[in-house]
Design a protein around this motif. Structure first.
Motif, PDB file in Angstrom:
ATOM      1  N   CYS A  58      29.223  41.446  31.312  1.00  0.00           N
ATOM      2  CA  CYS A  58      29.244  41.714  32.701  1.00  0.00           C
ATOM      3  C   CYS A  58      30.539  41.540  33.229  1.00  0.00           C
ATOM      4  O   CYS A  58      31.074  40.350  33.305  1.00  0.00           O
ATOM      5  N   VAL A  59      31.141  42.662  34.030  1.00  0.00           N
ATOM      6  CA  VAL A  59      32.520  42.460  34.793  1.00  0.00           C
ATOM      7  C   VAL A  59      32.304  42.651  36.189  1.00  0.00           C
ATOM      8  O   VAL A  59      31.508  43.749  36.502  1.00  0.00           O
ATOM      9  N   SER A  60      32.475  41.877  37.105  1.00  0.00           N
ATOM     10  CA  SER A  60      32.345  41.850  38.512  1.00  0.00           C
ATOM     11  C   SER A  60      33.641  41.688  39.195  1.00  0.00           C
ATOM     12  O   SER A  60      33.511  41.810  40.519  1.00  0.00           O
ATOM     13  N   ASP A  61      34.679  41.955  38.692  1.00  0.00           N
ATOM     14  CA  ASP A  61      36.008  42.001  39.076  1.00  0.00           C
ATOM     15  C   ASP A  61      36.311  43.573  39.414  1.00  0.00           C
ATOM     16  O   ASP A  61      36.881  44.394  38.360  1.00  0.00           O
ATOM     17  N   PRO A  62      36.515  44.090  40.468  1.00  0.00           N
ATOM     18  CA  PRO A  62      36.736  45.445  40.890  1.00  0.00           C
ATOM     19  C   PRO A  62      38.080  45.985  40.099  1.00  0.00           C
ATOM     20  O   PRO A  62      38.074  46.894  39.618  1.00  0.00           O
ATOM     21  N   ASP A  63      39.059  45.104  40.309  1.00  0.00           N
ATOM     22  CA  ASP A  63      40.366  45.738  39.506  1.00  0.00           C
ATOM     23  C   ASP A  63      40.262  45.618  38.099  1.00  0.00           C
ATOM     24  O   ASP A  63      40.889  46.567  37.375  1.00  0.00           O
ATOM     25  N   MET A  64      39.428  44.844  37.615  1.00  0.00           N
ATOM     26  CA  MET A  64      39.266  44.905  36.228  1.00  0.00           C
ATOM     27  C   MET A  64      38.645  46.155  35.943  1.00  0.00           C
ATOM     28  O   MET A  64      38.814  47.126  34.618  1.00  0.00           O
ATOM     29  N   LEU A  65      37.637  46.292  36.613  1.00  0.00           N
ATOM     30  CA  LEU A  65      36.504  47.642  36.227  1.00  0.00           C
ATOM     31  C   LEU A  65      37.643  48.849  36.552  1.00  0.00           C
ATOM     32  O   LEU A  65      37.222  49.683  35.676  1.00  0.00           O
ATOM     33  N   GLN A  66      38.389  48.858  37.206  1.00  0.00           N
ATOM     34  CA  GLN A  66      39.298  49.987  37.513  1.00  0.00           C
ATOM     35  C   GLN A  66      40.075  50.172  36.446  1.00  0.00           C
ATOM     36  O   GLN A  66      40.110  51.493  35.883  1.00  0.00           O
ATOM     37  N   GLU A  67      40.634  49.191  35.801  1.00  0.00           N
ATOM     38  CA  GLU A  67      41.440  49.304  34.541  1.00  0.00           C
ATOM     39  C   GLU A  67      40.540  49.850  33.695  1.00  0.00           C
ATOM     40  O   GLU A  67      41.044  50.870  32.776  1.00  0.00           O
TER      41      GLU A  67
END
Length: 77
Positions: A58-67
């Motif tokens: 589960c990833v809730s970090d928008p910057d990481m999701l964009q990457e």
């Protein structure tokens, strides 16, 4: 199977044999999204849990999701 996140150094709720975290997730007093929100508060913006034997990050970090979804899309499925 259930040690995969421990070996990666990812925090997360302790899974139960066969069910993983599904019982906790789907029997939450409100709904499963509330359970995920509580886990995010407890374990941080990136953590792992299991549905049965299937590991889920589960990833809730928008910057990481964009990457992940744009820059490194070809490395994930």
């Amino acid at each position: 199977v259930y040690r995969v996140f421990e070996e990666m150094g990812l925090p997360g709720p302790q899974p139960r044999f066969f069910f993983g975290n599904a019982l906790e997730l789907f029997s939450h007093k409100k709904h499963s999204a509330a359970c995920l929100a509580e886990w995010t508060e407890k374990y941080g913006k990136v953590y792992g849990y299991f549905i049965g034997h299937t590991p889920i990050i589960c990833v809730s970090d928008p910057d990481m999701l964009q990457e992940v979804f744009i820059t490194k899309f070809s490395h994930f499925h």
